[in-house]
Design a protein around this motif. Sequence first.
Motif, PDB file in Angstrom:
ATOM      1  N   ASP A  16       0.836  -1.204   0.000  1.00 13.84           N
ATOM      2  CA  ASP A  16       0.000   0.000   0.000  1.00 13.84           C
ATOM      3  C   ASP A  16       0.864   1.244   0.000  1.00 13.84           C
ATOM      4  O   ASP A  16       0.622   2.186  -0.732  1.00 13.84           O
ATOM      5  N   ARG A  57       4.982   4.419   6.434  1.00 14.50           N
ATOM      6  CA  ARG A  57       4.473   4.425   7.807  1.00 14.50           C
ATOM      7  C   ARG A  57       4.518   3.010   8.396  1.00 14.50           C
ATOM      8  O   ARG A  57       5.060   2.081   7.780  1.00 14.50           O
ATOM      9  N   GLU A 112       3.142   0.362   8.271  1.00 14.70           N
ATOM     10  CA  GLU A 112       2.198  -0.459   7.534  1.00 14.70           C
ATOM     11  C   GLU A 112       2.962  -1.204   6.432  1.00 14.70           C
ATOM     12  O   GLU A 112       3.402  -2.310   6.655  1.00 14.70           O
ATOM     13  N   ASP A 138      -5.220  -2.951  -3.157  1.00 16.84           N
ATOM     14  CA  ASP A 138      -4.414  -1.956  -3.857  1.00 16.84           C
ATOM     15  C   ASP A 138      -3.834  -2.535  -5.147  1.00 16.84           C
ATOM     16  O   ASP A 138      -3.919  -1.927  -6.214  1.00 16.84           O
ATOM     17  N   TRP A 177     -10.820  -6.454  -2.336  1.00 16.99           N
ATOM     18  CA  TRP A 177      -9.541  -6.847  -1.737  1.00 16.99           C
ATOM     19  C   TRP A 177      -9.300  -8.335  -2.048  1.00 16.99           C
ATOM     20  O   TRP A 177      -8.404  -8.673  -2.814  1.00 16.99           O
ATOM     21  N   HIS A 179       1.149   6.089  -2.539  1.00 19.64           N
ATOM     22  CA  HIS A 179       0.189   4.991  -2.582  1.00 19.64           C
ATOM     23  C   HIS A 179      -0.197   4.838  -4.047  1.00 19.64           C
ATOM     24  O   HIS A 179      -0.638   5.792  -4.655  1.00 19.64           O
TER      25      HIS A 179
HETATM   26  C1  BGC Z   1      -3.988   0.894   3.427  1.00 19.12           C
HETATM   27  C2  BGC Z   1      -4.776   0.787   2.160  1.00 19.12           C
HETATM   28  C3  BGC Z   1      -5.526  -0.504   2.298  1.00 19.12           C
HETATM   29  C4  BGC Z   1      -6.535  -0.203   3.366  1.00 19.12           C
HETATM   30  C5  BGC Z   1      -7.609  -1.163   3.565  1.00 19.12           C
HETATM   31  C6  BGC Z   1      -4.963   1.112   4.531  1.00 19.12           C
HETATM   32  O1  BGC Z   1      -4.395   1.323   5.753  1.00 19.12           O
HETATM   33  O2  BGC Z   1      -2.994   1.839   3.374  1.00 19.12           O
HETATM   34  O3  BGC Z   1      -4.190   1.110   1.017  1.00 19.12           O
HETATM   35  O4  BGC Z   1      -6.007  -1.066   1.160  1.00 19.12           O
HETATM   36  O5  BGC Z   1      -5.916   0.109   4.582  1.00 19.12           O
HETATM   37  O6  BGC Z   1      -8.715  -0.560   3.214  1.00 19.12           O
END
Ligand code: BGC
Length: 928
Positions: free
Chosen positions: A448, A452, A454, A461, A514, A748
Amino acid sequence: MARCTAPSSPRFEHHDGSVVGIGMATPRLSWTIAEADGGFVQTAYEVEVTRSAGPRVFTVETADQVLVPWPDAPLGSRDVAGVRVRVRHTGDWSPWSPPSTVEAGLLSPADWTASFVSPRTLAGLQTPAPVLRGRCTLPAAAVGRLRLTAHGVYEARLNGHRVGDEVLAPGWTSYPHRLRYQTHDVTDLLRAGDNELEVVLGNGWFRGRLGFLGERGLYGDRLALLAQLEVTDADGERHVVGTDKTWTATESRVLADDLYDGQRTDLRRPRWGGDGPADPVDVVPVDLGVLVAPDGPPVRVTQTVPAVAVTRSPSGATILDFGQVLVGWVRLRVGGLPAGTEVRVRHAEVLDGGELGTRPLRTARATDTYLVAGGEEEVLEPALTFHGFRYAEVSGAGELSRADADALVIGSDLRRTGWFSCSEPTLERFHDNVVWGLRGNTVDVPTDCPQRDERLGWTGDIQVFSPTAAFLFDVGGFLTSWLADLAADQRPDGSVPFVVPDVLHDPAPTAAAWGDAAAVVPWVLYERTGDVGILARQLSSMRGWVDRLDSLAGESRLWSGGFQFGDWLDPSAPPDDPFAAKTAPDVVATAHLIRSADLVARAAEVLGRDEAAEHYRTVAAAVREAFAREYVTAGGRLLSDAPTAYAMALQWDLLPTPGQRAGAQRRLADLVRASGFHIDTGFVGTPLVTDALVGGGDLDVAYRLLLQTSCPSWLYPVTMGATTVWERWDSLLPDGSINPGEMTSFNHYALGAVADWLHRVVAGLAPGAPGYRRLLVEPRPHEALTSAAARHVTPYGEASVAWERDGEVLSVDVVVPVGADAVVRLPGQDELTVGHGSHRWVVPDPCREQPHRTPRTVRDVFDDLALWTEVVDATAAAGVAADETAVAKRLTPFLDFPAGDLVERLFAHGRREGHDSLVRQLQPLLAP
Ligand code: BGC
């Protein structure tokens, strides 16, 4: 008799050129043919395979040249084969291609004699990164191979020399099921006699922090190494040594390392551990059945970007600006600092009030620190972490100049295959931003975001972005590997994790758009690379997903209720509630069920699985019917009455009758007008909306949406100086401040998925058959651009379309690679099919000046850019409405009213200030 040049040296699977350590016994072959006579069509090929027993030639009569089957007996572990090809039309064969070499890796766990080892007392969670060291005595090597992998990330050195150029190896896969190992040719690094192998281990994805829940050590709490060195001597005898209990460990100079938090390094200590007290290692049990060879390229340093400015922030901090949001790390040159001085480098993608804007990083510290050794010149650079940044704040280093700092860009070293250009510089910059977004979010896994806490393989995505990715770079091997992880992490009931590799561990993850990555991404790869094998490998995963949805939908045939991300980040959702989209999650869900069922049916059909194909066609038909019954009115209005709902319905054939399709088409275009030509879709609708508009003949509306520059729009970030695609339409607000949402990345790729439409429709280069064996050349010029071009290195070679218009004529240049043909549809012309080679057409410009027509309806005023701009400017100047969005909102209820009434309609709310001046200015333009 038509001739051609020698084919290119063959590729194996999705690897470029020769491969050492391939993971399959029967690698498929592909080649391209640079040039051929006009009438040339390959009718046969010959593959010469040279193995220890000598060359054998295999002749196959076919036109195929992409991913053709391995012709010879399967390779065994370590087997080497030289391969070359030649082709013919009729008569003589072409010259032979240059040879490529393929060498198998270890194809069975039994081929490993080395064991995973882990330091016994060192390498705790809070202690320095360990260096593992092994020594061995070997004869002179004719051939040397080092195979390596780790729990953690590694960097290896053999006899003092760095092994390979990979970073963050072995990368990130679903470790419990698939752990990649690398094979390096180390012949030149070996010596007869004593040899020493040293490997530093970092926490990486295996043991570092992962995810936004603050967890670490998700795969285990012990770092471990597996290394096997294989030397073949001049007599052909093989000597194998590897990690075992004779290895030792010491502490490296890396005091702490984490992908999110950064690296702390003490340069006063020896990098490779020196002669400090040696810790024994434990042999740790790991199932070697999980080892796999790489399918795609490794992560490497792919570019060095010099600093473009060194500035002082308002608080006095030194800020480096690299001019580009990128992913990697900073390399600093410092000198003359007292030993032990701490130099600190913090990273961020944006500035906030002139200071480093780190709030979007959430808990990721993204900070590298160094305790310098005190030398004349020292190079400060991490290796076991990465950051997403454009700016770096440096403290402790004294005065810095631009020459002292570089950013090293890292990422999977994907081959660039796609380019776009056009006459509109902001659109070109947007396209560059998409490219940078991809580069930053392909650090071994499609993520994504890269900055950060994550950086996860969010399935949604890449689901929306995969067509764009597959045009811009060769992602064949990269996504093949990721799809294997997806299948490995898929639940037995078919649910697909929200992120792959899965670190969220939701027990029953089912979210539309997703999880649909399971069905969509294999299909996109097939469509763009011609790889039927990927469909065969993924079919049961694809089916599992659709079966799961089918059972969730049950008898109603509607997938409703339950957790959904929906049309995530619809621009009208408030910063703190990205779920709050206009399109109902249930509508998004059932639409995706239909789409995925369609794709599974098509995949089964390609694979000759007729029964399965029939089954999924039936599922799709039944759900389509239920969708139409539940969500579509007789006239083609949809629940929800939002662009994403219409875009899905139009693109995925969810509207049963021509009347409903026409109604939906009209409504979609009107909704875009109603938003003042601003984007009004989230992750789901964004890649679809322009195609849906053009499909219904609303080319003008699509271009108006594309070229909008005020917020929200694709180009708004460009006007704000963006160098990547943002997570939110307004990650940076128009006043220059950072969006207050806690989820605000500046890198992103998802919303950049429209780039695929730029390639296919604006420039007009689309796949007309899998792997671009047939190109579909159908450019859609518009008066907003005077030229556009796209170029793509297809599996058959480079294809391109370039058009230019001057108001009189449209000229179109097309290049079709050998082995492909092209269906060409030019505006106002009959369709034609052409073979390989360069083609040029000059036809009347479809955007010739039209005699100005007085608008009949308010809708006509919206659609006349010049007139609309005057209306918006005058209305705003008169203080009647703030901007384009506000004017559009006022006028939308009156789209079908006479244009001459427009000014009155602006005042439908009752207030009359500004009325007379607007009548004076606008009425002459509007009334006949
Ligand atoms: C991510 C997104 C991801 C989403 C889920 C986020 O925190 O950065 O790109 O698909 O969460 O909806």
